[in-house]
Enzyme design. Structure first.
Site, PDB file in Angstrom:
ATOM      1  N   LYS A 142      38.675  42.384  35.384  1.00  0.00           N
ATOM      2  CA  LYS A 142      38.564  41.578  34.166  1.00  0.00           C
ATOM      3  C   LYS A 142      39.032  40.150  34.462  1.00  0.00           C
ATOM      4  O   LYS A 142      40.047  39.950  35.155  1.00  0.00           O
ATOM      5  CB  LYS A 142      39.437  42.199  33.063  1.00  0.00           C
ATOM      6  CG  LYS A 142      39.565  41.353  31.796  1.00  0.00           C
ATOM      7  CD  LYS A 142      38.263  41.211  31.038  1.00  0.00           C
ATOM      8  CE  LYS A 142      38.388  40.270  29.842  1.00  0.00           C
ATOM      9  NZ  LYS A 142      37.070  39.910  29.280  1.00  0.00           N
TER      10      LYS A 142
ATOM     11  N   CYS B 205      33.260  31.394  30.207  1.00  0.00           N
ATOM     12  CA  CYS B 205      33.639  32.224  29.056  1.00  0.00           C
ATOM     13  C   CYS B 205      33.371  31.443  27.761  1.00  0.00           C
ATOM     14  O   CYS B 205      33.928  30.362  27.559  1.00  0.00           O
ATOM     15  CB  CYS B 205      35.106  32.640  29.115  1.00  0.00           C
ATOM     16  SG  CYS B 205      35.575  33.580  27.646  1.00  0.00           S
TER      17      CYS B 205
HETATM   18  C1  SIN Z   1      35.738  37.487  26.919  1.00  0.00           C
HETATM   19  O1  SIN Z   1      36.785  38.054  27.298  1.00  0.00           O
HETATM   20  O2  SIN Z   1      35.685  36.835  25.880  1.00  0.00           O
HETATM   21  C2  SIN Z   1      34.508  37.604  27.758  1.00  0.00           C
HETATM   22  C3  SIN Z   1      34.658  36.851  29.017  1.00  0.00           C
HETATM   23  C4  SIN Z   1      33.469  36.064  29.374  1.00  0.00           C
HETATM   24  O3  SIN Z   1      32.406  36.178  28.757  1.00  0.00           O
HETATM   25  O4  SIN Z   1      33.571  35.284  30.324  1.00  0.00           O
END
Ligand code: SIN
Length: 310
Positions: free
Chosen positions: A45, A129
């Site tokens: 993540k 993001c």
């Molecule tokens: C998120 O955690 O909002 C998604 C991450 C991303 O789309 O880079």
């Protein structure tokens, strides 16, 4: 015998498919589930310097043609993923580490910590993001992106990649590619992150589906396949010294095949993995093999990047 193995840099993947950052990769138990699946690699993540709870819920919704999310980078903070990377068995399958600092200084700090491990991990710097209020997507600000990549490239002794937002205009593809081609140790481009700031509406209740940002969120799934393929193929053409990792709109082996035909060296799966779980990788591999056998292809190099134009 049909061979679906591939390489990112010098690292071999038994299969070209693996998770997109954000899906099955926040907890070590999830990372381990991907590791024990038929995925060819795994990515963590996107991490920040400190742990984050992310945006208020509901922040993900499945839709008829895909998904909308505004997770807001919920993660355990980079030290958690650093610990996983320190103890990871790199003889198993490649490990990508996604970094999404809230500032350039944060990114440099985290990248330094990961490269100091002196392990063959593959950093993927998230420039795209769309879901942190007040933090624009760096990939859409060419000057800021060039500044960030200049600093990151100077600080990195090891090869790295970037996760990109989708681009939609030829001039933007060319401007972005010109920047990426300046940096020798920038070795792979992951195309694409979700299409940012879409809006899905429920007709019956006359509401949005997710709570953050008045319902705006990143769009994934079937909706994004043509945009993902356009980005994969255009950067494959414009950045011949980089490897392209495709992401977006993969639900079956056919879309894996299409990403590779457009030039992808590996293919990430987000929305469908969220819905289906890690058994998905077995199915995608089998479906890819079936398509290759039907067409008489023995390995991915037989068709990678060989998309024909009219
Ligand atoms: C998120 O955690 O909002 C998604 C991450 C991303 O789309 O880079």
């Amino acid at each position: 015998m049909t061979d679906i193995s591939t390489h990112i840099l010098d690292q071999r993947m038994r299969s070209p498919v693996y998770n997109a950052s954000g899906v099955m990769c926040r907890e070590t138990t999830e990372l381990e589930a991907v590791r024990h699946s038929d995925a060819g690699a795994l990515v963590s993540k996107s991490c920040t310097l400190e742990a984050r709870d992310g945006n208020p819920e509901p922040r993900y919704a499945a839709t008829p043609f895909g998904s909308i999310n505004s997770m807001g980078l919920p993660n355990h903070g980079y030290r958690y993923y650093l610990d996983y990377a320190a103890h990871y068995d790199y003889t198993d399958k490649p490990l990508f580490i996604s970094i999404s600092g809230l500032s350039l200084a944060d990114n440099l700090h985290m990248l330094d910590a990961f490269q100091r491990l002196k392990r063959p991990l593959l950093p993927e710097v998230n420039l795209s993001c769309p879901n942190v209020p007040g933090k624009p997507q760096l990939g859409y600000s060419f000057d800021d992106m060039a500044t960030a990549l200049t600093a990151i490239h100077a600080a990195m002794d090891i090869p790295f990649g970037v996760k990109l937002p989708p681009y939609f205009d030829i001039s933007h593809f060319e401007m972005a590619a010109e920047i990426f081609n300046r940096f020798e140790r920038l070795k792979f481009l992951t195309c694409i992150n979700s299409i940012g700031n879409g809006l899905v509406v429920d007709t019956d209740s006359e509401t949005v589906l997710i709570k953050p940002k008045n319902g705006l969120g990143g769009i994934g799934g079937d909706y994004v396949l043509p945009t993902a393929l356009a980005n994969v193929n255009t950067f494959y053409r414009l950045c011949p010294d980089k490897q392209i990792i495709g992401c977006g709109g993969v639900g079956a082996g056919e879309q894996v095949f299409q990403h590779i035909l457009c030039g992808a060296s590996a293919v990430q799966v987000g929305t469908r993995l969220w819905e289906e779980g890690a058994g998905l990788f077995t199915r995608l591999n089998q479906e890819l093999v079936a398509i290759m056998q039907r067409k008489g292809y023995q390995c991915l190099a037989d068709f990678r990047g060989k998309l024909r134009t009219l």
